[in-house]
Design an enzyme around this catalytic site. Structure first.
Site, PDB file in Angstrom:
ATOM      1  N   GLY A   1       0.737  -1.284  -0.050  1.00  0.00           N
ATOM      2  CA  GLY A   1      -0.031  -0.113  -0.064  1.00  0.00           C
ATOM      3  C   GLY A   1       0.729   1.244  -0.132  1.00  0.00           C
TER       4      GLY A   1
ATOM      5  N   ASP B   1      28.916   7.486  -8.547  1.00  0.00           N
ATOM      6  CA  ASP B   1      27.847   6.300  -8.887  1.00  0.00           C
ATOM      7  C   ASP B   1      28.105   5.227  -8.842  1.00  0.00           C
ATOM      8  OD1 ASP B   1      25.675   5.449  -9.779  1.00  0.00           O
ATOM      9  OD2 ASP B   1      25.564   6.305 -11.855  1.00  0.00           O
TER      10      ASP B   1
ATOM     11  N   VAL C   1      19.945   0.631 -22.779  1.00  0.00           N
ATOM     12  CA  VAL C   1      21.131   0.725 -22.298  1.00  0.00           C
ATOM     13  C   VAL C   1      21.012   1.632 -20.925  1.00  0.00           C
ATOM     14  CG1 VAL C   1      21.491   2.720 -23.598  1.00  0.00           C
ATOM     15  CG2 VAL C   1      23.456   1.445 -22.861  1.00  0.00           C
TER      16      VAL C   1
ATOM     17  N   HIS D   1      23.980   4.569 -16.622  1.00  0.00           N
ATOM     18  CA  HIS D   1      24.948   4.638 -15.665  1.00  0.00           C
ATOM     19  C   HIS D   1      26.262   3.924 -16.369  1.00  0.00           C
ATOM     20  CE1 HIS D   1      22.127   5.627 -12.428  1.00  0.00           C
ATOM     21  NE2 HIS D   1      21.310   4.818 -13.204  1.00  0.00           N
TER      22      HIS D   1
END
EC number: 3.1.-.-
Length: 555
Positions: A49, A196, A365, A368
């Site tokens: 929920g 990243d 693709v 990152h």
């Protein structure tokens, strides 16, 4: 480096580590505090929920007087999705690129913050001055244009947050990275790099978007009927590729999904999307064209595509009914917690007769960088210290190993969890403690009012149902006036379980009569014994544990 001597530097991830999405990083330079990104995450399977998940910002609120600015790396929901909730609690200027600010403002329209907000558009050349630091930016390549890396300049060197990025030699225009500026930062001295980690386990370089454009064109030529393209609403590079291939093949394009329509119009207005006017059609006009002339770009109302595809597959979508001649292109990768939903939806589409094409067939693709991209960033920046961010824990580990491959030592690398304080003080960098951090669950308009106990109850209800007991007491006569009555939902089929329910009534009556015979009794004690006794009996008979709710009334 700045001429001001900075004595204390802290980095505190409040989200984006140990998970995909929900990015939020606190950077403290002496007494000044800054935030990089304010993102959301879509709920995991067991979060029944729940609409979205945002970071716990308790620490920021407790120190809001020190907050000098919120810096946004790009316009995806995982970077801007919790901004409105953050700005309800704190007041600070917001910095981002032109497109990022436009998308952030759109989020705030849906849930306005209580005070006037100062937005500042920045770019590759901008410099923002503060008392203890100045901040600059550099262009990166991602699946959305106008993506930026953020640089805090200190006396120890630069603190760099890369944002989400990859290196694509064919990137052009607003997707082109400023590699020269990245290299210059490395030459001047990067003190701390946050980078990243999403694709840190994937070898090689991330495939060029130009390759995907070529493969899309082949698919567009080959398709016999309509083409449905499912994507995230903010994946601008994929939207533009679909528009370009549609124009090349003479097809009309309909855009379906509230968030997608909003982002699409913002992109057109600001010049980040380009398409001939006669290519676009309204969804209600789809049937006026031959199937092989139609391309439908679709996503859900919250900007993620799985919900929309699921409704299409189940024939519940308002605008789109699947046809056996349709080709469905799934041009996104589901987050780990949504993979089961994706596979189930793909099966439903296949049953309906559609030709379903996924990333395994070369139409997706990542936005990152893969391992070689990440090594290149590390080599460009040459950081003294490194914190891998934006990824599940195993991805952070993989990224730390890449850093060691390019020459960094383990003692230079800090793998932080949400709330960990990475602090530089007295010429030493170390973990110095934790602040409050975690998930805040958003359900409708409720913010944080659904916790683990509520989720546990929802899970229990979904698994074993509910068993409600109603008894009316005559307290003066110390007797049961009415009942016990039993209402069962999701537990057993009542018509076939009369013996079980009659025995349950006997157990309830016995418990109640024991208590009302006493001089005094507490309602809570009766309810608890009903729960305990009944739960034991029902489990013995069915091996199920429904939620038991006793209701006692008196007259």
């Amino acid at each position: 480096m700045t001429q001001i001597i900075n004595e204390t530097i802290k980095v505190i991830p409040l989200g984006g580590v140990g998970e995909i999405g929900k990015s939020m990083y606190v950077v403290e330079i002496d007494e000044e505090m800054f935030i990089v990104d304010a993102g959301l995450m879509f709920p995991e399977e067991e979060m029944l929920g729940i609409d979205i998940v945002i970071p716990d910002i308790t620490y920021v609120v407790e120190n809001k007087n020190r907050l000098k600015g919120i810096f946004l790396t790009h316009g995806h929901e995982d970077a801007i999705g919790s901004l409105a909730y953050l700005l309800q609690k704190v007041q600070a200027p917001v910095y981002g690129s032109k497109l990022t600010i436009a998308l952030a403002k759109e989020h705030l329209h849906k849930m306005p913050a209580p005070q006037a907000i100062r937005f500042f558009e920045v770019n590759n050349e901008s410099r923002m001055n503060f008392k203890r630091t100045h901040v600059t930016f550099f262009n990166t390549t991602h699946s959305i244009p106008d993506s930026l890396g953020i640089v805090f300049h200190t006396s120890q060197g630069a603190i760099v947050h890369t944002g989400e990025f990859k290196f694509d030699q064919s990137a052009k225009g607003k997707y082109r990275p400023d590699i020269a500026k990245m290299a210059n930062l490395g030459e001047e001295g990067v003190f701390l790099l946050m980078s990243d980690s999403t694709e840190a386990e994937k070898p090689g370089y991330t495939t060029s978007e130009q390759v995907i454009a070529t493969r899309l064109l082949k698919t567009f030529h080959r398709a016999q009927g309509r083409i449905l393209v499912a994507l995230y609403a903010s994946n601008f590079i994929r939207i533009q590729q679909v528009l370009e291939q549609s124009m090349k093949t003479g097809k009309k394009v309909a855009v379906v999904g509230e968030s997608l329509e909003t982002y699409f119009h913002i992109g057109l207005k600001l010049g980040y999307l380009e398409v001939a006017e006669d290519v676009l059609i309204d969804a209600k006009d789809i049937d006026q064209y031959e199937d092989n002339e139609i391309v439908i770009i679709v996503t859900g109302n919250k900007g993620e595509p799985i919900d929309a595809l699921s409704r299409i597959a189940k024939k519940q979508h308002r605008d789109i009914k699947i046809k056996t001649t349709d080709t469905v292109l799934i041009t996104f990768t589901a987050a780990p917690m949504m993979e089961l939903s994706l596979y189930g939806m793909m099966n439903e589409l296949a049953k309906a007769g559609a030709d379903v094409m996924t990333s395994s067939k070369d139409i997706h693709v990542s936005g990152h960088g893969s391992q070689e991209d990440l090594k290149l960033m590390l080599n460009l920046m040459k950081p003294k210290y490194f914190i891998p961010v934006q990824g599940e824990y195993k991805m952070l580990i993989a990224h730390s190993k890449l850093a060691q491959e390019v020459g960094m030592e383990k003692k230079q690398i800090f793998i932080a969890e949400k709330g960990d304080v990475v602090e530089y003080k007295g010429d030493k960098m170390r973990m110095t403690g934790r602040v409050q951090a975690g998930n805040v669950l958003i359900d409708g308009i409720g913010v944080g009012d659904v916790g683990n106990i509520v989720l546990r109850d929802r899970k229990l209800l979904s698994q074993d149902g509910i068993f409600t007991v109603v008894v009316t007491l005559n307290r003066k006569k110390k007797t049961i006036a009415a009942g016990p009555e039993i209402v069962s939902r999701g537990f057993v089929y009542v018509r076939e379980s009369e013996e079980l329910l009659n025995e349950a009534k006997k157990i309830i009556r016995k418990v109640v009569e024991k208590y009302v015979a006493k001089e005094t009794f507490e309602w809570s004690n009766i309810k608890q014994e009903i729960r305990d006794t009944l739960s034991s009996y029902l489990y013995q008979q069915t091996k199920r544990r429904p939620m038991i709710i006793p209701i006692l009334m008196e007259y």
